[in-house]
Design an enzyme around this catalytic site. Sequence first.
Site, PDB file in Angstrom:
ATOM      1  N   ASP A 125      17.641  -9.145 -29.362  1.00  0.00           N
ATOM      2  CA  ASP A 125      16.556  -9.019 -28.384  1.00  0.00           C
ATOM      3  C   ASP A 125      15.709  -7.794 -28.670  1.00  0.00           C
ATOM      4  O   ASP A 125      14.681  -7.591 -28.021  1.00  0.00           O
ATOM      5  CB  ASP A 125      17.132  -8.934 -26.964  1.00  0.00           C
TER       6      ASP A 125
ATOM      7  N   ASP B  47      21.028 -20.493 -25.633  1.00  0.00           N
ATOM      8  CA  ASP B  47      21.376 -19.114 -25.289  1.00  0.00           C
ATOM      9  C   ASP B  47      22.759 -19.042 -24.645  1.00  0.00           C
ATOM     10  O   ASP B  47      23.326 -20.061 -24.231  1.00  0.00           O
ATOM     11  CB  ASP B  47      20.294 -18.592 -24.322  1.00  0.00           C
TER      12      ASP B  47
HETATM   13  C1  DGJ Z   1      18.373 -13.634 -23.742  1.00  0.00           C
HETATM   14  C2  DGJ Z   1      17.658 -14.000 -25.011  1.00  0.00           C
HETATM   15  O1  DGJ Z   1      18.130 -13.246 -26.069  1.00  0.00           O
HETATM   16  C3  DGJ Z   1      16.165 -13.814 -24.799  1.00  0.00           C
HETATM   17  O2  DGJ Z   1      15.489 -14.045 -25.986  1.00  0.00           O
HETATM   18  C4  DGJ Z   1      15.711 -14.732 -23.713  1.00  0.00           C
HETATM   19  O3  DGJ Z   1      15.862 -16.061 -24.117  1.00  0.00           O
HETATM   20  C5  DGJ Z   1      16.500 -14.467 -22.441  1.00  0.00           C
HETATM   21  N1  DGJ Z   1      17.922 -14.486 -22.670  1.00  0.00           N
HETATM   22  C6  DGJ Z   1      16.158 -15.469 -21.371  1.00  0.00           C
HETATM   23  O4  DGJ Z   1      16.948 -15.354 -20.275  1.00  0.00           O
END
Ligand code: DGJ
Length: 743
Positions: A541, A471
């Site tokens: 997300d 990430d």
């Molecule tokens: C952002 C990501 O897109 C989410 O899926 C998740 O992993 C969060 N960060 C965790 O902090």
Amino acid sequence: MPIEWDADTRQGHLRSDHLSYVLRVLEDGSLGHVYVGRPLAIGRAYRHVVPGEFHGFANRVGDPVPFEYPTPGIGDFRVPALAVVHADGSSAVQLRYRAHRFVRGKPPLAGLPATYIEDDAEADTLEVDLGDEPSALVITLSYTVFRGHAAIARHASIRHGGDRPVRLTTAMSLSVDLPDADWEMTTLSGTGVRERHLVTRRLAHGRRSVSSGRGHSGHEHNPFLVLARPATTEASGEALGVSLVYSGNFLAEAEVDAWDGARLRVGIEPDTFEWLLEPGAEFTTPEAILAWSGEGIGGISDTFHGLYRGRLVRGQWRDRPRPIVINNWEATYFGFDEARLLELAQVAASVGIETFALDDGWFGERDDDTSSLGDWVVDRRKLPNGLDGLARSIEALGMRFGIWIEPEMVSRRSRLFEEHPDWAIGAPGRERTESRNQYVLDLTRPEVVEHLFEAMNGVLSSAPISYVKWDMNRAITEPWSASLPPDRQQEFHHRYILGLYELYDRLTRAMPDVLFESCAGGGGRFDAGMLAFAPQAWTSDDTDAVERLRIQWGTSVAYPLSSLAAHVSAVPNHQVGRVTPLATRAAVAFFGVFGYELDLTALSEDELAEVADQVEFYRSHRALFQHGRFIRLVSPFKGDGNQTAWMVVAKDRRRAIAAWYQVLNRPSPGPRRLRLRGLDAGLRYRITLWPEPDDDAVLDGVDVRGGDELLAAGLIPGPFLRDSAGLGDFSARLFVLEAIPDT
Ligand code: DGJ
């Protein structure tokens, strides 16, 4: 698949079965662009297609001669491909042809991701050297034409043969001067949780561009654009697509000149870039891919899907079936312990899910997003048996284990920040801009990259980890590095990406069995550069099925389904609060790398049976979803966006799955027909419905239909008047097509 160079006319012609790209040396020795598009006959001269003499625009009139790598200082006031500041402060560059070479195959780009070949017969490369006599700069333009793809790969290398440093201020990967401006430009634009929506604008005099200055390619725009004729559709008409194999600041732009020609350029974003080129040094731009299609925007997608899936993604996961993942993020957020995770894992295993991915919160003391990034030590309060203990318990359930990491970041509250505050990016004497309580680490510094490699290698070797979600949750706001002298600070952004690529490269090579998925606060770094290291990316997300229709449609214009991670999540949806049927959520997520992201322990027996059916359905059609030809049929960006349809077709065209989605149910909708594409007109297909195989009203008892009929007449995907009320809002229906043996 020849590349021709005619010594008399000094014309170069790169030609495959799919396209021609022609360039020539102009009368004054500069390199002109002649043509890109439908294949032209080889062995002929095309020099007459463009004017050969450039007189500049310094007077009121002039001829807009098309160039291959335009510069300031020749009277061409259109946007340049290359701009420099010489040691004496002047900025003119007058490039003249020096030499050219043929290279069998395709050489790699040092330190940068790029498309590749596995056999020299797959591609041929033309390199053309251009020189600027007074500065002793030599620019090598590289052009690769592929045997099986309607694409040209381009990049430039800039070598400095002079004796005083030169400052590069613009160094594009690709510049093409098109003879007219009758194009619509489509970009993939949006923001977090709304990534890569299609935005289409007509070209007009002046500049139209998308870019990023955030240090990563960004949620807002993607390093990709399509130019399509106004009459071009998904299936017909001319289109050009450009994609930059790069994950940092980029610019993709079209400029329409006074004579209605269009200059297309793509490369590193110039406003946030400079590079000091010392005598003897060389700078290589990232690779750009130019695709041409005579068969609509879908043809552009076919090219990028084939090239990126097969010759950009590397390693064993390129061709292996990607696992169905359950990710605990939306199920637990930071609030979990080993018992809770195993509870979730047990249910996941019982419905056939293949990999358990432990998301954020397993390290340091990270109970929320205010601490611990950088402290990559397992939190024994939550996981008393460590990652290894948890992983082994998960493996005992018959699943593989994966984890989330965010190596590029450091929390303000962390031991790493206490020990190395100077590793966090920030400008001297200024406050660092806050974002999610974290700072970005300075990956321009080799010792930081080394530290992260050791830390991540340690974590990933500490347990049987088969999947990693990498990430990256904030942009770079104050680019500056303690390790760079003032006259190199403008190199920061590009050096950061080079450091990132080095880290990714070392880790992925050290862990060849691990499947990497890239992520950046959702889809904030969904680009071709990342795909060279991580074969798939977290698309967004936003996991709401209706929102995902647009996000996945837009993303698919450039990127193959095997790169789009797509999960079924809970309702009410955590991003938009919408309540959609479980079947619809799966019917959207199937068109990508499928998984789940919800608390399975909260589902009823019936819902779990449905999930088990979905998992089984995806497993039995996985190769089709991940490697089939993806065809977009009805756009959620057209009209009121109430309907969407798309399909996947197997290479041999004997199997296909078409999907039809309806946002809101409408009274008396009428028997609207959906024409399929990509099928074999000579075959007959048996059609099965999903999720309601026994719904007789849809197929009207006729479940075998000819390919010719499905292509030309289509089928009625939606409800008839008599049962429209039964379908409901947010509905989806899949048509599974299997060629019947006697055809
Ligand atoms: C952002 C990501 O897109 C989410 O899926 C998740 O992993 C969060 N960060 C965790 O902090």
